[in-house]
Write a protein that holds these residues in place. Structure first.
Motif, PDB file in Angstrom:
ATOM      1  N   GLY A   1      38.031  31.217  54.984  1.00 15.50           N
ATOM      2  CA  GLY A   1      38.344  32.474  55.606  1.00 15.50           C
ATOM      3  C   GLY A   1      38.634  33.607  55.064  1.00 15.50           C
ATOM      4  O   GLY A   1      38.363  33.450  53.869  1.00 15.50           O
ATOM      5  N   VAL A   2      38.549  34.744  55.881  1.00 19.68           N
ATOM      6  CA  VAL A   2      38.789  36.104  54.974  1.00 19.68           C
ATOM      7  C   VAL A   2      39.927  36.215  54.213  1.00 19.68           C
ATOM      8  O   VAL A   2      39.960  36.999  53.268  1.00 19.68           O
ATOM      9  N   CYS A   3      40.923  35.475  54.833  1.00 28.22           N
ATOM     10  CA  CYS A   3      42.512  35.882  54.021  1.00 28.22           C
ATOM     11  C   CYS A   3      42.216  35.615  52.647  1.00 28.22           C
ATOM     12  O   CYS A   3      43.018  36.707  51.971  1.00 28.22           O
TER      13      CYS A   3
ATOM     14  N   PHE B   1      46.210  40.834  57.216  1.00 33.37           N
ATOM     15  CA  PHE B   1      47.649  40.798  56.542  1.00 33.37           C
ATOM     16  C   PHE B   1      47.513  41.763  55.164  1.00 33.37           C
ATOM     17  O   PHE B   1      48.623  41.774  54.468  1.00 33.37           O
TER      18      PHE B   1
ATOM     19  N   GLY C   1      34.912  34.374  58.018  1.00 24.50           N
ATOM     20  CA  GLY C   1      35.200  33.835  59.222  1.00 24.50           C
ATOM     21  C   GLY C   1      36.631  33.860  59.537  1.00 24.50           C
ATOM     22  O   GLY C   1      37.491  33.774  58.593  1.00 24.50           O
ATOM     23  N   CYS C   2      37.271  33.895  61.074  1.00 23.52           N
ATOM     24  CA  CYS C   2      38.441  34.060  61.130  1.00 23.52           C
ATOM     25  C   CYS C   2      38.846  33.488  62.582  1.00 23.52           C
ATOM     26  O   CYS C   2      39.018  34.097  63.224  1.00 23.52           O
TER      27      CYS C   2
ATOM     28  N   CYS D   1      47.574  31.793  59.232  1.00 20.53           N
ATOM     29  CA  CYS D   1      47.912  31.466  60.623  1.00 20.53           C
ATOM     30  C   CYS D   1      47.603  30.093  61.012  1.00 20.53           C
ATOM     31  O   CYS D   1      47.793  29.987  62.321  1.00 20.53           O
TER      32      CYS D   1
ATOM     33  N   ARG E   1      46.441  36.874  65.286  1.00 23.45           N
ATOM     34  CA  ARG E   1      46.544  36.144  64.181  1.00 23.45           C
ATOM     35  C   ARG E   1      47.729  35.844  63.506  1.00 23.45           C
ATOM     36  O   ARG E   1      47.985  35.377  62.436  1.00 23.45           O
TER      37      ARG E   1
HETATM   38  S1  SF4 Z   1      41.005  33.868  58.146  1.00 26.35           S
HETATM   39 FE1  SF4 Z   1      41.861  34.286  60.010  1.00 26.35          FE
HETATM   40  S2  SF4 Z   1      41.948  32.215  61.036  1.00 26.35           S
HETATM   41 FE2  SF4 Z   1      41.908  31.774  58.599  1.00 26.35          FE
HETATM   42  S3  SF4 Z   1      44.200  31.846  58.089  1.00 26.35           S
HETATM   43 FE3  SF4 Z   1      43.442  34.161  57.943  1.00 26.35          FE
HETATM   44  S4  SF4 Z   1      43.850  34.929  59.869  1.00 26.35           S
HETATM   45 FE4  SF4 Z   1      43.934  32.810  60.106  1.00 26.35          FE
END
Ligand code: SF4
Ligand code: SF4
Lengths: 196, 360, 295
Positions: free
Chosen positions: C89-91, C98, C120-121, C23, B62
């Motif tokens: 996304g999960v971020c 992170f 989702g990722c 990312c 990632r």
């Molecule tokens: S959720 Fe996953 S794919 Fe989306 S920005 Fe975060 S690390 Fe990247």
């Protein structure tokens, strides 16, 4: 010094891919001895695919500049700079910086050993232009002064963050604003209990 | 001539990621620039020292989704070097398959974005549709369109069944004609030539001075590809020519990418043809002794280098990596100098800028 | 997949994106929803805008870095009051992989209110469209009154990596899953009656490493990718199960019995003696093996 120059042309001809592994290694070793002193030794490893990786611990911090110049003479390209606190850094009062160079596919690492406190290294930007960001980055992440850097501003680190985060070996949760993980998990586990 | 400073950000430059530039203009021409990174700095090199080797596989994937497979595979190669693990032959090939699939998708994304920047919307959509063949293939084989989760220490954790290999072969067949067509377009289409040829030139001497790698270097006639210079994995048994162009301009960089995408198709076909039977992974839970290692690979944007230092525990003492994009930013100074403001977005996108990679 | 918009709005709903330091996975997939016909947001009556003040729906990606915060909040302040905010996304929700970095200032909710999450990722484009559809429905409900309706979606049988599922019956409490999970998505808790595992889908990055190393198959990756939900339910998106303690047949101490799958993995055909091992505590197991008469 003229010996060194002959070596340079020799390495250009032989190269690591040119088949003459021993000749290549001898050239690099001779150039480094010439630049950094008698005690300079390179340990070469060859992997199963024939790729060469050389490791060299420089005898003193003072030999970094001449050694780097010698590598530039050999047509080396600066690939990466790694600062780190080795195992038992506190005990020994030492830190290290590794300069990784590409020599036409072979990787040569020159390592300097520095004191843990008040560490200083000369900037290599005059020899390798692309050392600029590498040094700016290591200056903000570690307590190392790069002498003669043309532009020693912070690069990636936000101004609100404390200097040299990589010096801190304490668990990160104690120096980040909050132990986010714990707060979130308390809610996840609590959310669950609410359920019928 | 009037000198002025302007600030440009992701919205002006059509970037997917936040990056800022302070540009010095003389008249309407670029005189100098200051690159201001850090927006995507997630402290990843610090995080990896607090996570064990297994966790770092997923974390590093990632770092950046466009070259997401290059990071775990190169990291695993460094761990394997320290631990003296030889990965099974089948795993070598499967790693190459994953890397080449990602390379095609990454190169096409870069070419698509540039078409969009110069207002060639139909071409942009066309390239993105071609890229979808790869996206679909990734999801079918790996379960995700960006992050493949293909690598583990000691090998891979996916397999290609006979049907899976046949499916991938069909997808590769479907890529050939569109890729050939796109190469011709980016090479000869007058609308593209006008915008891309002779624009954003990086002379070869400057490319060496700025130490650029990957398609940016190869677009300047520098014949350097890690897969050839320092072969790893299956590449010593695969045949391909290093794609080199002489122009040093936006066009040359794109032609390198499109030629490489086409070669990747051939590399994947070679992998499928040679794929040896055997295990996928050397040892599921190996011990990692104290040591240090360097691992390199040719990521879509060029040479990727990892340095790993271990002390016998299950976390790295230090894990450092240098992404290929790292040197490109500085080289933009040369490419942009004397260019009109209107060319800035295209030239910036022509280095296939990866900010997530750069900032870590 | 094609989701039919219920009422074809004449004025398209405008989507605005902010990347808070991702990312780029989520962002590249969002780009697909404006470039690829099959996934084009047009089918939902939407289009992308480059102006924050036009945002009807705000899509936010990334874990929110310290450095990006100022610009993110500035853009957010420009967006209209009545927009719907979606965490992609999960971020943004948990920080994903992170979390707890010195350079990350998330979760996003600390700084601004979120309405919809799309785990989702990165989430596949189908999941992005589903989440945007949910945001549209929320927007409609807010304007017209009434409760938002969750629409059913066409399912595809593509083998996408989706939600993880947990079968407590085959879990042996070895905890390798937690050890290998980069996202800190798995928790074990020792309770009165047994050990419980909780897996939080808003933290999980769907890498499947836990199920890869799980010796008994207790954790498995499902193809269920439709995980969008109102942000208020963020902390209830969990997979949970309890492995009950059973008394050791030797001494009566409460223990976690070994799962049959493990015995089958370790010994190809467990005999009754081996079967007995699974209900013994470590101390009794040792005693039994030392005490077993040599044959
Ligand atoms: S959720 Fe996953 S794919 Fe989306 S920005 Fe975060 S690390 Fe990247
Ligand atoms: S799939 Fe498993 S290992 Fe990967 S993030 Fe989710 S819970 Fe963690």
């Amino acid at each position: 010094m003229s010996d060194c120059i002959n070596l340079t042309s020799e390495i250009r001809e032989r190269g690591p891919g040119g088949g003459g592994r021993d000749g290549f290694e001898a050239c690099v070793a001779a150039a480094l001895v010439c630049a950094a002193g008698e005690e300079t030794e390179v340990l070469w490893c060859q992997d199963r695919k024939g790729v060469l990786t050389g490791w060299c611990r420089l005898p003193s911090g003072g030999s970094l500049l001449p050694a780097a110049r010698a590598v530039a003479e050999l047509d080396g390209r600066l690939a990466m700079v790694t600062a780190y606190l080795p195992e038992r850094a506190r005990e020994k009062g030492e830190r290290e910086i590794a300069y990784h160079f590409d020599l036409d596919g072979a990787t040569l690492t020159l390592t300097v050993i520095l004191p843990l406190q008040w560490a200083r290294v000369p900037s290599l930007t005059a020899i390798f232009r692309n050392c600029d960001w590498q040094e700016r980055e290591l200056m903000e992440l570690y307590d190392v002064q790069v002498v003669g850097h043309p532009d020693p501003r912070r690069l990636f680190l936000d101004h609100s963050l404390p200097h040299a985060p990589f010096e801190r070996l304490v668990p990160y949760s104690t120096f980040t604003n909050a132990a986010t993980g714990k707060v979130l998990w308390d809610k996840v586990l609590a959310g669950e209990r609410e359920e019928p | 001539m009037s000198t002025k400073l302007i600030e440009l950000g992701p919205h002006q430059l059509a970037l997917e990621e936040p990056m800022y530039f302070r540009v010095k203009l003389e008249g309407d021409r670029v005189a100098d620039l200051d690159v201001l990174p850090g927006q995507v700095h997630r402290g990843m090199e610090h995080l990896v020292m607090r996570r064990n080797f297994y966790q770092n596989i997923t974390l590093l994937e990632r770092l950046c989704s466009l070259c997401s497979n290059s990071h775990p595979s190169t990291f695993c190669a460094a761990v394997e070097e320290v631990a003296g693990i030889t990965i099974p032959e089948r795993a070598e090939y499967l790693r190459a398959v994953a890397d080449e699939i990602k390379r095609i998708a990454s190169h096409l994304f870069c070419c698509a974005v540039q078409a969009n920047v110069i207002g060639e919307t139909a071409l942009f959509r066309r390239v993105m549709e071609v890229r979808e063949i790869m996206q679909r293939a990734k999801e079918a084989i790996y379960g995700n369109r960006m992050d493949l989760a293909a690598n583990v220490i000691g090998g891979v954790r996916y397999d290609l069944s006979v049907e899976g290999a046949a499916y991938l072969a069909r997808q590769m067949e479907a890529m050939k004609q569109p890729l050939d067509e796109l190469y011709l377009q980016y090479s000869n289409n007058p609308a593209l030539l006008v915008r891309m040829a002779g624009v954003g030139v990086l002379p070869r001497a400057a490319a060496r001075e700025y130490a650029v790698v990957g398609p940016v270097a190869r677009g300047c006639g520098i014949d350097y590809d890690v897969r050839k210079k320092s072969p790893y994995g299956a590449y010593d048994r695969l045949e391909f020519e290093v794609a080199v162009q002489e122009g040093g301009d936006v066009r040359a960089r794109n032609l390198v990418r499109l030629a490489e995408a086409r070669q990747s198709v051939s590399l994947i076909e070679q992998c499928l043809a040679q794929l040896p039977a055997g295990p996928l992974c050397a040892d599921t839970l190996p011990e990692i002794p104290a040591g240090e290692a360097i691992a390199k690979s040719e990521a879509p944007r060029g040479e990727l280098m990892y340095y790993l230092r271990t002390d016998g525990s299950d976390m790295p003492v230090r894990l450092k990596w240098r992404v290929p994009s790292y040197m490109n930013w500085d080289a933009l100074k040369v490419m942009l100098k004397g260019e009109p403001v209107a060319n800035i977005p295209l030239i910036v996108n022509s280095i296939d800028p990866c900010i997530a990679c750069t900032d870590r | 997949m094609h989701i039919q918009a219920e009422e074809n709005a004449i004025v398209p709903v405008r989507l605005f994106r902010i990347n808070t330091g991702s990312c780029n996975g989520c962002d590249v997939e969002l780009a697909v929803t404006s470039a690829v016909t099959e996934f084009d947001v047009e089918q939902l009556g939407c289009r992308y805008t480059e102006a924050a003040r036009e945002a009807d729906i705000l899509l936010i990606t990334g874990p929110l870095t310290v450095r990006a915060r100022e610009e993110v909040l500035r853009l957010y302040a420009e967006t209209p009051q009545d927009k719907v905010t979606v965490a992609v996304g999960v971020c943004p929700v948990s920080g994903g992989v992170f979390r707890d970095s010195y350079a990350v200032d998330g979760p996003l909710e600390r700084h601004l209110p979120v309405d919809v999450n799309i785990p989702g990722c990165p989430p596949r484009p189908q999941a992005l469209l589903a989440g945007i559809a949910e945001a549209l429905e929320l927007r409609r409900a807010r304007r017209e009154g009434g409760a938002p309706v969750r629409r059913a979606l066409p399912v595809d049988n593509f083998p996408a990596r989706g939600r993880l599922s947990y079968d407590a019956g085959s879990c042996v409490d070895c905890r390798i899953c937690r050890h290998v999970c980069a996202a800190g998505a798995i928790r074990f808790e020792e309770g009165e009656t047994g050990v419980s595992l909780t897996l939080w889908h808003n933290s999980c990055v769907f890498c499947g490493l836990c199920s890869h190393y799980c010796p008994t198959g207790a954790l498995s990756v499902t193809g269920d990718w439709r995980l969008d939900h109102p942000a208020a339910d963020a902390f209830r998106q969990v997979e949970r199960g309890e492995v009950p303690y059973a008394p050791c047949v030797g001494c009566g101490e409460p223990i976690i019995p070994a799962a049959p799958q493990l015995l089958h993995a370790a010994f190809r055909r467990p005999n009754p003696d081996i079967e007995r091992l699974k209900s013994l505590c470590p101390a009794c197991r040792q005693q039994m093996s030392i005490g077993v008469p040599r044959r």
